[in-house]
Write a protein that holds these residues in place. Structure first.
Motif, short mmCIF file in Angstrom:
data_model
loop_
_atom_site.label_atom_id
_atom_site.label_comp_id
_atom_site.label_asym_id
_atom_site.label_seq_id
_atom_site.Cartn_x
_atom_site.Cartn_y
_atom_site.Cartn_z
N PRO A 153 -84.72 86.29 -86.43
CA PRO A 153 -83.75 85.83 -85.43
C PRO A 153 -82.60 85.08 -86.10
CG PRO A 153 -85.66 84.41 -85.42
CD PRO A 153 -85.98 85.53 -86.36
N THR A 154 -81.49 85.01 -85.39
CA THR A 154 -80.40 84.16 -85.86
C THR A 154 -80.82 82.72 -85.65
OG1 THR A 154 -78.92 85.83 -84.99
CG2 THR A 154 -77.93 83.73 -85.60
N GLN A 178 -82.01 74.60 -86.64
CA GLN A 178 -82.85 75.28 -87.63
C GLN A 178 -82.06 75.50 -88.92
OE1 GLN A 178 -83.91 78.73 -85.23
NE2 GLN A 178 -86.09 78.22 -85.41
N GLY A 198 -92.66 74.92 -79.94
CA GLY A 198 -91.87 76.12 -79.68
C GLY A 198 -90.42 76.00 -80.12
N SER A 199 -90.12 75.01 -80.96
CA SER A 199 -88.72 74.82 -81.37
C SER A 199 -88.35 75.69 -82.56
CB SER A 199 -88.48 73.36 -81.71
OG SER A 199 -89.34 72.96 -82.75
N GLY A 200 -89.32 76.42 -83.09
CA GLY A 200 -89.00 77.30 -84.22
C GLY A 200 -89.24 76.65 -85.57
N LYS A 201 -90.25 75.77 -85.65
CA LYS A 201 -90.58 75.17 -86.95
C LYS A 201 -91.06 76.25 -87.92
CE LYS A 201 -93.51 72.20 -85.10
NZ LYS A 201 -93.21 72.37 -83.66
N THR A 202 -91.89 77.14 -87.40
CA THR A 202 -92.44 78.19 -88.26
C THR A 202 -91.31 79.04 -88.85
OG1 THR A 202 -94.35 78.18 -86.83
CG2 THR A 202 -94.20 79.98 -88.40
N GLU A 203 -90.30 79.27 -88.04
CA GLU A 203 -89.15 80.04 -88.54
C GLU A 203 -88.48 79.30 -89.71
OE1 GLU A 203 -88.40 83.11 -87.54
OE2 GLU A 203 -86.86 83.14 -89.11
N ARG A 208 -97.77 86.41 -89.20
CA ARG A 208 -96.32 86.18 -89.15
C ARG A 208 -95.68 86.29 -90.53
NH1 ARG A 208 -94.32 81.42 -85.16
NH2 ARG A 208 -92.17 82.02 -85.61
N ALA A 257 -86.63 77.13 -79.19
CA ALA A 257 -85.83 78.24 -79.70
C ALA A 257 -85.82 79.37 -78.68
CB ALA A 257 -86.41 78.73 -81.02
N ARG A 259 -93.82 79.33 -73.07
CA ARG A 259 -93.22 79.49 -74.39
C ARG A 259 -92.23 80.65 -74.41
NH1 ARG A 259 -95.12 76.32 -78.87
NH2 ARG A 259 -95.44 78.17 -80.14
P1 ADP Z 1 -93.01 76.20 -83.51
O1 ADP Z 1 -93.56 76.55 -84.86
O2 ADP Z 1 -92.04 75.07 -83.55
O3 ADP Z 1 -94.03 76.01 -82.43
P2 ADP Z 1 -92.13 78.94 -83.52
O4 ADP Z 1 -91.50 79.08 -84.86
O5 ADP Z 1 -93.48 79.51 -83.32
O6 ADP Z 1 -92.11 77.42 -83.04
O7 ADP Z 1 -91.10 79.54 -82.48
C1 ADP Z 1 -91.40 79.66 -81.10
C2 ADP Z 1 -90.90 81.00 -80.61
O8 ADP Z 1 -89.49 81.06 -80.70
C3 ADP Z 1 -91.45 82.14 -81.41
O9 ADP Z 1 -91.73 83.20 -80.54
C4 ADP Z 1 -90.30 82.50 -82.35
O10 ADP Z 1 -90.31 83.86 -82.70
C5 ADP Z 1 -89.08 82.16 -81.50
N1 ADP Z 1 -87.94 81.75 -82.30
C6 ADP Z 1 -87.93 80.89 -83.33
N2 ADP Z 1 -86.68 80.69 -83.79
C7 ADP Z 1 -85.86 81.45 -83.02
C8 ADP Z 1 -84.45 81.67 -82.99
N3 ADP Z 1 -83.63 81.06 -83.85
N4 ADP Z 1 -83.99 82.52 -82.05
C9 ADP Z 1 -84.82 83.12 -81.19
N5 ADP Z 1 -86.14 82.96 -81.16
C10 ADP Z 1 -86.68 82.13 -82.06
#
Ligand code: ADP
Ligand code: ZN
Ligand code: ZN
Length: 735
Positions: free
Chosen positions: A202-203, A208, A231-236, A268, A385, A591
Motif C-alpha cells: 500500500p501507499t 507511516q 490497525g494503524s499499520g505498524k506491521t507495514e 505476511r 490505516a 478493522r
Molecule cells: P497494526 O500492525 O498496527 O495492527 P497492520 O499493519 O496490521 O496494523 O494494518 C492494519 C490493516 O491496514 C492491514 O489490513 C493492512 O494491510 C492495512 N494497511 C496498513 N497500512 C496501510 C496503508 N498505508 N494503506 C492502506 N492499508 C494499509
C-alpha cells in the motif's frame, strides 16, 4: 625436567551452580575454541555437554585434580563471540548460572551434543510405483505397512521428522522402500519461503512514511517506540524497514510474544518478500528448530521470526531488531532463567550497533518512561490505516443492569443486531471452564483445591472440578462433605457457560469458543483462527488468547464481560495489564470497512482507568498510572528484585527469607531497601508453601551491587537445604 604447559578450559555446564568448571585439555587435543561445545565428565558417572568460555593456564579450583575433556564437539565456536558476551552479561544481570543460560540459548539438539553441521530435512513421497503396490506384500510387517499408509495419506510427502512420529524405526523402512524404487525424496531446508505474491504494497500514510524514514535513517544503535493504535499499520512499517535491511544484504530479527502469532506474521512476510524466513519457537520439533537456528547463524536466513528465546539466535549480519507487542508479559520468562527478551533485545541492538523498533498500541510504562527520558525516539501512528475508523467504546453499568449467564440486556441486544447484519461478534472473558466456583447451597461450602489456596473450577465437559493452578482434578462430589446436602451448583461464569447460553439463545448462530481447553490439540488454534477469518463463525467467546494481535476483519462488536478483574488487584501492574488487554481486544473490532462497537461491562464505571479507556486515550491512562507508580515507588521509578522461596512446611519459607535478610546486613547500600518477607498472595500452591521478599532501589547499580555478594551468602545458608529459592530481577508478576 621439562613439563608441557598446562592447558585448561573453563566450561559452562548446565547445572544449578553459579560457576564455570575447569578441565584439562589432553595433549592429543587441539585447543577447543572459545564458544565451542565439549563433552566433559561431570559427577561420578555422567558426561555433560558444556560450552568453553575461557582458556587458562592455571586452575582456580586449587588442590583438586582436574579431569580432562572427553571430546571436542565443534571445530568452530557454535556460539560466536558477540553472543557469548551477551549471554555472559545476561547471566550476570539476572544472577543465573551461566551454564543454564547457555543451554537456553542453544536448540535442544545442540544442547544434547548433536553435530552442529547444517543439513536440511528430506521430504519423502511415494513414487507412482510405490503407490500402486499390492498391500498384501507387507504380510505381517506392521511397521512397513504403517509407514506406507502414512505416506499414502500425504500426497505432498512427509518430512523425516513426521516419519519419526509414525515410527521410531522409519529409517530402515524408508531405505528398504527406496531400494525398491517405491519412494523418492526432496531435500528441504527448514526455512519458510515461497514465490512473492503479486499484491502491491500500500501507499504509506504520512505517519507511516515518517516512521519508516526515521528508522531507515538510523546509523548504528537507535531505539524507537512505534506507538500506533490497533490497525494503524505498524506491521507495514516493520515490513518497509525490513525491506531496506534485506536490500543491504543484512538480517532482520523479529520477536513476537506468542507462538500463535508466528504463522500470521510469517504469511505476511512471505507475501512481500521472496527471502526465506527462519521461524523459531518452542513448538517446533528439535530437528526443525536446530536447522532454522543453524541457518540463521550461518547468515543464510535473512529474516528470523520467533518468540522469546529467538533473541539468542546468533546473526552474523544483523541489521535490525523488531519487538512486536513490546508490552507483552510473555517476553519475560517466568521460571528458571528469568530474562526479559525485550530488555535483552535493547542491549543486543546497542552492542551490535543496529536500530531496534518496539511496537505496541499500549506501550509498557517502562518503555514510555525511556521515551520521556529522551533515551528512545517515539514514532506515533494515531489513526487507523486504510480509512478504517476506531471503534466506539461504551461502559455498561452492571450495578444497574440484570445479567444472565454473564450477559446484560444491552449486550444481548447488540449481539442480535450484529447477527442480523451478518457480522461477527467477539466476547472476551478471561476465565475458562464453566463456573469458577462449585458451591453447596445448603451450607455455603465451596469446593477447594486440596493442594492450593484456591477454588476448583467446574468444567462441564467431562463433568469435573479442576484446579487452574496445579492441575489437580476430581469428580463432582455426590454430596456436600460438610452438611451431606445434595443441593450443589456451579456459581459464576466461565467461557463454557457463556458458550452454552449463546447456543441456547441463538440456535441458528455458529458459536466458537477459543480458550486453552478448546484448542489444546496441536494446530487447533491456527485452524480455529482460520475459520474465524474465513467467516465461518458468528460469535466468538474466548479468553486473552483472542486479545493478541489477531486480525479479524469482519468482527464489528466486541463485548468485555467483566472488566473488573484487575481494577483492585494487589499487583501494581494489574491496571496496566487490564487496559492493555481491553485495548487489544477492542482493537479486533471494525478493522476493515465496517465501524466497530465495544461494550464493556463493569461494576465500577467511574474508575479513572475505565474513563481513559472510553476516551481511547492511552496516554491519559499512562499519565495516571505513572503518577501512581511515582508515589508508590514502583517501576519505572524504582528497580526491583524478588526473592522467592517455597517449602513443604508452612513456616520454613518465611524463616528462610528472614535469614536471607539478616545476612544482607553489612553489605546493603543505603539506597537499597529490603522489604519484610511475606507469604505469597496464593500461599499454598501444589502442596508447597510460598513466600517472597521484595528488594527495591532507585539505583539499578546499587541493587546489583547488593545482589551479587548477597546471593553468594544466601547460597551458603544451611536453610537452603529445606527450600527452593530463586531471584527474579525486574519481576513482572509479584507473586
Ligand atoms: P497494526 O500492525 O498496527 O495492527 P497492520 O499493519 O496490521 O496494523 O494494518 C492494519 C490493516 O491496514 C492491514 O489490513 C493492512 O494491510 C492495512 N494497511 C496498513 N497500512 C496501510 C496503508 N498505508 N494503506 C492502506 N492499508 C494499509
Ligand atoms: Zn453443604
Ligand atoms: Zn491446585
Amino acid at each position: 625436567m621439562f613439563a608441557a604447559p598446562t592447558r585448561i578450559c573453563r566450561v559452562a555446564i548446565p547445572a544449578p551452580l553459579r560457576t564455570v568448571f575447569d578441565y584439562l585439555v589432553p595433549a592429543a587435543f587441539p585447543w577447543p575454541s572459545v564458544g565451542a561445545r565439549v563433552r566433559v565428565p561431570f559427577g561420578p558417572r555422567r558426561l555433560a555437554v558444556g560450552v568453553v568460555v575461557e582458556h587458562a593456564d592455571t586452575s582456580l579450583a586449587s588442590g583438586k585434580r582436574l579431569k580432562p575433556i572427553a571430546e571436542i564437539l565443534d571445530s568452530e565456536p557454535v556460539i560466536p563471540g558477540p553472543m557469548l558476551e551477551l549471554l555472559q552479561w545476561a547471566a550476570d544481570y539476572y544472577h543465573h548460572p551461566i551454564g543454564d543460560v547457555m543451554a537456553t540459548a542453544l536448540p535442544a539438539k545442540l544442547r544434547r551434543g548433536d553435530p552442529s553441521v547444517l543439513h536440511g530435512e528430506r521430504v519423502w513421497v511415494l513414487t507412482s510405483a510405490g503407490s500402486q503396490i499390492d498391500l498384501s506384500l507387507f504380510g505381517r510387517a506392521r511397521v512397513q505397512r504403517r509407514v506406507w499408509e502414512a505416506l499414502n495419506a500425504a500426497p505432498a510427502g512427509l518430512r523425516e521428522s513426521a516419519l519419526a512420529e509414525v515410527t521410531p524405526r522409519w529409517r530402515a523402512t524408508i531405505e528398504a522402500f527406496a531400494a525398491k524404487g517405491w519412494v523418492a525424496y526432496d531435500d528441504l531446508d527448514c526455512l519458510e519461503g515461497g514465490p512473492p505474491a503479486t499484491t502491491a504494497p500500500p501507499t504509506l500514510t504520512p505517519a507511516q512514511a515518517a516512521a519508516v524514514a526515521a528508522v531507515g535513517a538510523a546509523a548504528g544503535f537507535a531505539p524507537f517506540l512505534l506507538h500506533g493504535v490497533t490497525g494503524s499499520g505498524k506491521t507495514e512499517v516493520y515490513l518497509r524497514a525490513i525491506e531496506k535491511v534485506l536490500r543491504q544484504g543484512r538480517q532482520a530479527l523479529v520477536l513476537v510474544p506468542e507462538i500463535s502469532l508466528t504463522p500470521q506474521l510469517a504469511a505476511r512476510f512471505r507475501s512481500r518478500f521472496s527471502a526465506p524466513i527462519a521461524v523459531l519457537h518452542s513448538n517446533l520439533n528439535d530437528q526443525a528448530r536446530a536447522c532454522a537456528w543453524l541457518m540463521a547463524r550461518a547468515g543464510k536466513a535473512p529474516i528470523v521470526l520467533g518468540t522469546r528465546s529467538a533473541i539468542f539466535t546468533p546473526l552474523p549480519r544483523l541489521g535490525l531488531i523488531v519487538v512486536d507487542e513490546e508490552h507483552d508479559a510473555s517476553f519475560k520468562q517466568q521460571d528458571g532463567f528469568r530474562y526479559s527478551a525485550r530488555d535483552i533485545a535493547i542491549l543486543r541492538a546497542s552492542r551490535e550497533h543496529v536500530p531496534i523498533v518496539l511496537g505496541s498500541a499500549t506501550p509498557s510504562l517502562e518503555t514510555l518512561q525511556r521515551v520521556r527520558d529522551g533515551a528512545y525516539t517515539r514514532l506515533t501512528l494515531a489513526e487507523r490505516a486504510g480509512g478504517a475508523m476506531m471503534p466506539t467504546i461504551e461502559l455498561l453499568d452492571l450495578r444497574k443492569l440484570p445479567h444472565e449467564d454473564g450477559i446484560s440486556p444491552p449486550l444481548r441486544a447488540a449481539l442480535i443486531e450484529t447477527l442480523a447484519r451478518g457480522e461477527q461478534s467477539l466476547l472476551f472473558l478471561n476465565r475458562r471452564g464453566f463456573a469458577p466456583v462449585w458451591m453447596c447451597y445448603g451450607c455455603g461450602w465451596i469446593a477447594p483445591c486440596p493442594r492450593c489456596d484456591a477454588r476448583l473450577t467446574f468444567h462441564r465437559g467431562g463433568a469435573r472440578l479442576r484446579c487452574h493452578h496445579c492441575g489437580s482434578e476430581s469428580e463432582l462430589p455426590a454430596a456436600c462433605p460438610t452438611c451431606r446436602g445434595t443441593d450443589l451448583h456451579p456459581l459464576g461464569e466461565g467461557t463454557e457457560r457463556v458458550e452454552s447460553a449463546l447456543t441456547r439463545w441463538f440456535p441458528q448462530a455458529r458459536v466458537l469458543r477459543i480458550d486453552r481447553d478448546s484448542v489444546r490439540a496441536k494446530g487447533a488454534l491456527e485452524a480455529t483462527l482460520a475459520r474465524v477469518r474465513e467467516g465461518d463463525a458468528d460469535i466468538l467467546i474466548g479468553t486473552q488468547m483472542l486479545s493478541k494481535g489477531h486480525d479479524f476483519p469482519n468482527v464489528t462488536l466486541v463485548g468485555v464481560l467483566n472488566a473488573d478483574q484487575g481494577l483492585y488487584s494487589t499487583d501494581f501492574r494489574s491496571a496496566e495489564r487490564l487496559v492493555q488487554q481491553i485495548v487489544q481486544v477492542s482493537g479486533r473490532a471494525g478493522r476493515a470497512a465496517k465501524t466497530g462497537r465495544v461494550l464493556i461491562q463493569t461494576f465500577h464505571p467511574s474508575h479513572p482507568v475505565l474513563a481513559a479507556l472510553v476516551h481511547q486515550n492511552y496516554d491519559a491512562f499512562a499519565d495516571y498510572a505513572m503518577e501512581e507508580r511515582r508515589q508508590t515507588g514502583f517501576p519505572p521509578f524504582a528497580h526491583l528484585a524478588l526473592l522467592r522461596a517455597e517449602a513443604t512446611a508452612a513456616t520454613v519459607a518465611l524463616a528462610f527469607l528472614r535469614r536471607a535478610r539478616a545476612v544482607a546486613r553489612g553489605i546493603i547500600p543505603d539506597t537499597v531497601q529490603i522489604m519484610d518477607p511475606v507469604p505469597s498472595p496464593m500461599e499454598r500452591r501444589a502442596g508447597r508453601y510460598r513466600a517472597q521478599m521484595l528488594v527495591q532501589s532507585t539505583k539499578r547499580s546499587a541493587l546489583h551491587a547488593l545482589l551479587r555478594p548477597w546471593i553468594e551468602r544466601i547460597g551458603e545458608l544451611k536453610e537452603t537445604r529445606r527450600v527452593r529459592w530463586s531471584v527474579d530481577v525486574d519481576p513482572i508478576d509479584l507473586y
